[in-house]
Design an enzyme around this catalytic site. Sequence first.
Site, PDB file in Angstrom:
ATOM      1  N   TYR A  62       0.807  -1.205   0.000  1.00 11.29           N
ATOM      2  CA  TYR A  62       0.000   0.000   0.000  1.00 11.29           C
ATOM      3  C   TYR A  62       0.849   1.267   0.000  1.00 11.29           C
ATOM      4  CZ  TYR A  62      -4.369  -2.395   0.951  1.00 11.29           C
ATOM      5  OH  TYR A  62      -5.487  -3.175   0.869  1.00 11.29           O
ATOM      6  N   GLY A 181     -14.111 -10.723   7.722  1.00 11.11           N
ATOM      7  CA  GLY A 181     -13.862 -10.424   6.323  1.00 11.11           C
ATOM      8  C   GLY A 181     -12.886 -11.405   5.693  1.00 11.11           C
ATOM      9  N   HIS A 186      -5.693 -15.139   5.631  1.00  9.51           N
ATOM     10  CA  HIS A 186      -4.476 -14.615   5.015  1.00  9.51           C
ATOM     11  C   HIS A 186      -3.220 -15.139   5.698  1.00  9.51           C
ATOM     12  CE1 HIS A 186      -6.310 -11.856   2.216  1.00  9.51           C
ATOM     13  NE2 HIS A 186      -7.020 -11.287   3.165  1.00  9.51           N
ATOM     14  N   ARG A 219     -14.024 -18.016   4.569  1.00  4.77           N
ATOM     15  CA  ARG A 219     -14.851 -18.445   3.447  1.00  4.77           C
ATOM     16  C   ARG A 219     -15.229 -19.923   3.586  1.00  4.77           C
ATOM     17  NH1 ARG A 219     -15.526 -15.561  -1.140  1.00  4.77           N
ATOM     18  NH2 ARG A 219     -14.355 -13.617  -1.379  1.00  4.77           N
ATOM     19  N   TYR A 239     -19.506  -5.900   1.613  1.00  3.48           N
ATOM     20  CA  TYR A 239     -19.181  -4.619   1.005  1.00  3.48           C
ATOM     21  C   TYR A 239     -20.281  -4.107   0.094  1.00  3.48           C
ATOM     22  CZ  TYR A 239     -14.538  -5.940   2.569  1.00  3.48           C
ATOM     23  OH  TYR A 239     -13.470  -6.325   3.327  1.00  3.48           O
TER      24      TYR A 239
END
Length: 644
Positions: A62, A181, A186, A219, A239
């Site tokens: 980022y 989320g 991750h 998920r 979202y």
Amino acid sequence: MLSFFSLLLLCSLLLTSSTNLYSDPEVGSCSAEESGAEPGCGCGSLKRDSSQTTTHSEIDQYTDGKAARVWNLYMGGNKRTSEYGAYLIELLHKHNVKTVLDAAAGTGVDSIMLLEAGFQVKSVDLSDQMLAEARKERLKRLEDPGFKDWEIGRGDWLDLDNVENTVKHPPGGYDAVICIGNSFAHLPDPTGDQADHKRAISNFHKLLRPGGVLIVDHRNYDYILEHGTIPNTASKLYYQGGDRIHKITTSLDCTEGVCSQVTLEYEIDITGHDEVLADETRTKQDGTQIPVSKFSLSYYPHKVGDFVRLLRGVFGDEAEHTLLRDFRDVVEDDYVPSYFIHVMKKTGQNPESLNKGSGSNGQSHSEMQLIPGGVFTMGTDNPILYLDAESPARRVDLPAFYIDKFEVTNAHFAEFIKQTTHVTDAQRFGDSFVLDGLLSPEENAKVVNAVQAAPWWLPVQGATWDHPEGIDTDIKDRMHHPVVHVSWNDAKAYCTWAGKRLPTEAEFEKACQGGKEGSLYPWGDEELVGGVHQANIWQGEFPKENTLEDGYKTTSPVGSYPANNYQIHDLIGNVWEWVEDWWTTQHSPDGKGPPTGQEKVKKGGSFMCTKQYCYRYRCPARTKTSADTTGLNVGFRCAKSADV
């Protein structure tokens, strides 16, 4: 070992290429394209093997701010969907939450939503640029309630207490830690034993006060691994900008049939916004060209059963666990969730509940569920086991009643024994039945008799509620499992002590249906939901082989599987449950059992049931045994009339 400093500070977000950061040229890959899903928003800790070749920098992706701008666009103006927001806020209120650690804060979208709802929030993430967006929002809203006190800090899940510049955690712990989320997925598994996953969950656990809750999601990787694609449900669960997804490509990285990573490559339509963000253009079906920004996200594929065991390995079997599907209490029979949400409660007394009223012997209505009165269909006109008198279907009118949300646990029964010095029937007789294959060689050698019709069902000396597989076993690691080796007499004594009673057969069956008239199972008519087991039953050829697809060899902790629409858990599978009624095959129109009899009714089936043997893990199914019979697969729950 991987270097600690080999951290990906963006959860493997790639805006400059569709290359899979974790891909291995020796590993097979399959892919599929789909649309309508959303990735997580934050990152806690990511490592990458330094031996893998990639052109991407190992610094915060980022850094140029580009990704954060695309992310905000994708989220739809830094707002969650109203359905998700309302459910999460209600869930937190249900658990008396005031203080929250947002452990995967990202740009602060969840934190802002919770601040606006009046919660006290602290936020951590591993990406400085993601947090920069959150800090900007804080500065703009310093005059708004709660925003001045909003602490935002850099935090690594593997070292939450020691990372520089992180927030100051409250000494008593948070009421809730949220990691939502799909963010937890991750975190990879570099050692292959989920050591980092366990460490991260352990750190979350340490930061919770007793009675606090961890809310973490992932998920539906069970579905993804089976089908090679994501489910098409809940396309805008999180979202508001989810409709900007042009395409998602799913790839699985697998070695010898074991998949250790799932990668989703997103193409986001950025029409009408900063065109410099575009990586490429795409042509829609109507011929219109649109600018798209591309990024990829890589995940560890947590299967739901494995993730429950991971949580219980840290929180303990006695901890209360609730599994939600797409933040929905009620789902259709064929509904395939995109996400599983786990609510894990840390053991210990919630200070705010100390003064709440309870019934006899500490048994409160908060542990029970009110089932509404009215007419329902009991039994079935399509019986599977005719000799069990499952038919006919009959309309039965019941008054409202309470029933325990969970089966009575070893912890509950231990308190009963402590206070009453009750001696169970198994203790009086000196033995109880245990499944062959679960005994130690020493105990197995002592068995001299067996049931002729079921030679695998062994009477074991010393098998009792606190020694489930014989005298050389105990329950110290199974306090949140259902109590077993209890007779109808024992169950009746416990419920009386607790100021309750056993449910009637009609009450049990109505609770089992969960408002779904005539359903086979508490959730509907399909045994699996989205390819996932909904109850603890036997997988494989009974009794020769248990494939352990659901992860449990015998009983499972109560509440390990989703509740039905009445919010009742484990009404089928796990253990048979005693009910009040005497056995009969001549059913009365009012659903009541006979006043006397020789055997008592049991409902629900157990972990030993399969379709090939004992297909009784169905709502209308039933069986019978004498009131003093005990075994490893028999337990109970209590009920109470609503007017008491």
